[in-house]
Design an enzyme around this catalytic site. Structure first.
Site, short mmCIF file in Angstrom:
data_model
loop_
_atom_site.label_atom_id
_atom_site.label_comp_id
_atom_site.label_asym_id
_atom_site.label_seq_id
_atom_site.Cartn_x
_atom_site.Cartn_y
_atom_site.Cartn_z
N ASP A 120 -9.48 32.76 -4.58
CA ASP A 120 -10.69 32.08 -5.02
C ASP A 120 -10.32 30.62 -5.27
O ASP A 120 -9.76 30.30 -6.32
CB ASP A 120 -11.23 32.67 -6.33
CG ASP A 120 -11.85 34.04 -6.16
OD1 ASP A 120 -12.79 34.16 -5.39
OD2 ASP A 120 -11.37 34.99 -6.80
N ARG A 128 -6.88 28.39 -8.34
CA ARG A 128 -5.69 29.23 -8.53
C ARG A 128 -4.41 28.56 -8.07
O ARG A 128 -3.33 29.10 -8.25
CB ARG A 128 -5.82 30.55 -7.76
CG ARG A 128 -7.21 31.17 -7.73
CD ARG A 128 -7.66 31.68 -9.05
NE ARG A 128 -8.87 32.51 -8.93
CZ ARG A 128 -9.70 32.75 -9.92
NH1 ARG A 128 -9.49 32.21 -11.11
NH2 ARG A 128 -10.76 33.53 -9.75
N ARG A 189 -20.39 25.71 -10.52
CA ARG A 189 -19.81 26.29 -9.30
C ARG A 189 -20.80 26.18 -8.14
O ARG A 189 -20.39 26.35 -6.98
CB ARG A 189 -19.45 27.76 -9.54
CG ARG A 189 -18.37 27.97 -10.57
CD ARG A 189 -18.24 29.44 -10.94
NE ARG A 189 -17.83 30.25 -9.81
CZ ARG A 189 -17.88 31.58 -9.78
NH1 ARG A 189 -18.36 32.25 -10.84
NH2 ARG A 189 -17.48 32.25 -8.72
N LYS A 219 -20.76 33.54 -0.88
CA LYS A 219 -21.00 34.43 -2.02
C LYS A 219 -22.05 33.83 -2.95
O LYS A 219 -22.27 32.61 -2.92
CB LYS A 219 -19.69 34.71 -2.77
CG LYS A 219 -19.02 33.48 -3.40
CD LYS A 219 -17.69 33.85 -4.03
CE LYS A 219 -17.09 32.66 -4.77
NZ LYS A 219 -15.76 32.96 -5.34
N HIS A 220 -22.76 34.66 -3.77
CA HIS A 220 -22.71 36.10 -3.95
C HIS A 220 -24.08 36.62 -3.52
O HIS A 220 -25.05 36.42 -4.24
CB HIS A 220 -22.47 36.47 -5.40
CG HIS A 220 -21.28 35.79 -6.02
ND1 HIS A 220 -21.32 34.49 -6.49
CD2 HIS A 220 -20.04 36.24 -6.27
CE1 HIS A 220 -20.14 34.17 -7.01
NE2 HIS A 220 -19.34 35.21 -6.89
N HIS A 232 -19.26 40.01 -14.84
CA HIS A 232 -17.96 40.49 -15.30
C HIS A 232 -18.13 41.37 -16.54
O HIS A 232 -17.27 42.20 -16.84
CB HIS A 232 -17.04 39.31 -15.64
CG HIS A 232 -16.64 38.49 -14.46
ND1 HIS A 232 -17.42 37.48 -13.96
CD2 HIS A 232 -15.54 38.54 -13.66
CE1 HIS A 232 -16.82 36.93 -12.91
NE2 HIS A 232 -15.68 37.56 -12.72
N ASP A 304 -17.94 42.17 -4.22
CA ASP A 304 -17.24 41.44 -5.27
C ASP A 304 -16.30 42.45 -5.91
O ASP A 304 -16.33 43.65 -5.59
CB ASP A 304 -18.25 40.87 -6.27
CG ASP A 304 -17.69 39.71 -7.08
OD1 ASP A 304 -16.46 39.49 -7.05
OD2 ASP A 304 -18.48 39.01 -7.74
#
Length: 404
Positions: A120, A128, A189, A219-220, A232, A304
């Site tokens: 990601d 990351r 985002r 996405k998403h 989440h 996901d």
């Protein structure tokens, strides 16, 4: 009398001549060799795979630690998984990341199909990469420029950065529209709060990634922007009709698909006006009827993370994975602990043995997966050490154009 005989003679000759030509044509056609049957090399590859090798391609999984451990080796060598997703917990610095990527490739070298190595890397707060690599700005800042050429250049810079490290798939761009001020999970985002900005900038970043030989993942789907719940933590609910979705949320995805999107990630969102029972990830109505048939998307569909509480609060480890595959997803993304990943894969294998998931269904999914891997020349060839300075120069150039 003579004239009548002559006319009859001419007619008979013409008929005989016509028959002769027809007979000659038939003989020639019979002697002409038949064209060879059309051979599809991807189907030929699939025929060579064992059932376990095919089932393994249906999973991309996370791993623990900064080096390949016993569980990861078992997942790759014994379960033939299709790919790995890397998180910040797996990455210490540039040198270590290259070593890790090469170790994963080396572990997979005896398997017939190379690994998806995914991450990601959206820019902004979702990153990351090693700390010594300059961070790209958020999608919101990119969207504010309104310039597709900047989005494209960002995609290229990001793609080249990932490619240098041996990563071949990026779970980006985000095609969600940030139109709900209470939305904590999307926010900056997103490229913007309207479909036009998100569509134009999102597809530009997508094209940049593709031209840098990185697989982008939109996405998403069908849109996580108008939610106030973080998937989440729990399952978000969006009370919108198909007409409402088509006039807003779906527009960026539609534009990306029309521009040649390779892969779409499903969102863990419940849309009761479309499917009362199943969130999008597990809904054949949303995957098959909407994404596949209505939007004509023929690429790879991935869930996901199936371990997110929006799904795991209601469904068991294996049950959720099987439901996603039956609903139309090609790949299950699992960031569970390794013991639950083994449980998930075994559950799907048992479902195949019992006839709940047919080998024909698996073959169709594996066909799309192998086709994508071939398109991007995915291989287990090791990568060299990267030049951090060169990467940072490219990133800096894009940052200057975007501004802060």
């Amino acid at each position: 009398m003579f004239k009548r005989i002559f006319i009859i003679f001419i007619v008979l000759c013409t008929m005989l001549l016509g028959c002769s030509k027809k007979q000659i044509k038939t003989i020639v056609e019979e002697d002409k060799p038949s064209p060879p049957p059309i051979v599809d090399p991807i189907y030929e590859d699939i025929k060579k795979l064992t059932l376990d090798e095919k089932i393994g391609q249906l999973f991309i999984v996370s791993m623990d630690g900064e080096e390949v451990n016993e569980s990861t080796i078992r997942l790759i060598k014994d379960n033939k998984i299709g790919g790995i997703i890397l998180f910040q917990k797996n990455i210490k610095d540039s040198k270590q990341l290259v070593t890790l990527v090469n170790s994963l490739k080396e572990t997979n070298k005896d398997n017939p199909i190379s690994l998806f190595l995914s991450i990601d890397e959206e820019g902004g707060r979702v990153t990351r990469m090693p700390k010594e690599i300059k961070k790209l700005p958020s999608s919101k800042l990119v969207g504010k420029t309104g310039k597709e050429e900047i989005g494209y250049d960002l995609g290229v810079a990001l793609g080249e950065e990932l490619r240098d490290f041996g990563i071949n798939m990026n779970f980006a761009p985000v095609m969600d529209i940030n139109n709900n001020p209470n939305n904590k999970v999307i926010g900056d985002r997103a490229f913007g709060d309207n479909p036009q900005t998100v569509g134009s900038l999102g597809r530009s970043v997508m094209k940049g990634l593709q031209n840098a030989d990185i697989i982008p993942v939109l996405k998403h789907f069908p849109g996580h922007g108008d939610t106030a719940v973080d998937s989440h933590v729990d399952l978000p609910l969006i009370n919108k009709t198909m007409e409402s979705l088509e006039s807003f949320e779906i527009i960026p995805f539609k534009e990306g698909i029309e521009e040649g999107a390779d892969m779409v990630m499903m969102g863990h969102i419940l849309l009761p006006l479309l499917d009362k029972e199943n969130p999008a990830t597990l809904s054949s109505i949303i995957i098959k009827d909407l994404l596949r048939e209505k939007l004509q998307f023929n690429g790879v569909v991935i869930t996901d993370d199936i371990s997110m509480k929006a799904i795991s609060n209601k469904y068991g480890v294996g049950e959720s994975g099987l439901k996603a595959l039956k609903a139309g997803s090609d790949i299950v993304l699992s960031c569970y602990s390794s013991d639950k990943q083994f449980e998930l894969i075994k559950y799907v294998k048992d479902a195949v043995s019992s006839g709940l998931l047919s080998e024909e269904e698996i073959d169709k999914k594996v066909y799309r997966i192998i086709k994508l891997k071939k398109k991007y020349n995915i291989s287990d060839e090791v990568v060299k050490q990267v030049n951090v300075n060169v990467i940072n120069e490219k990133v800096s150039s894009v940052i200057e154009r975007i501004g802060r």
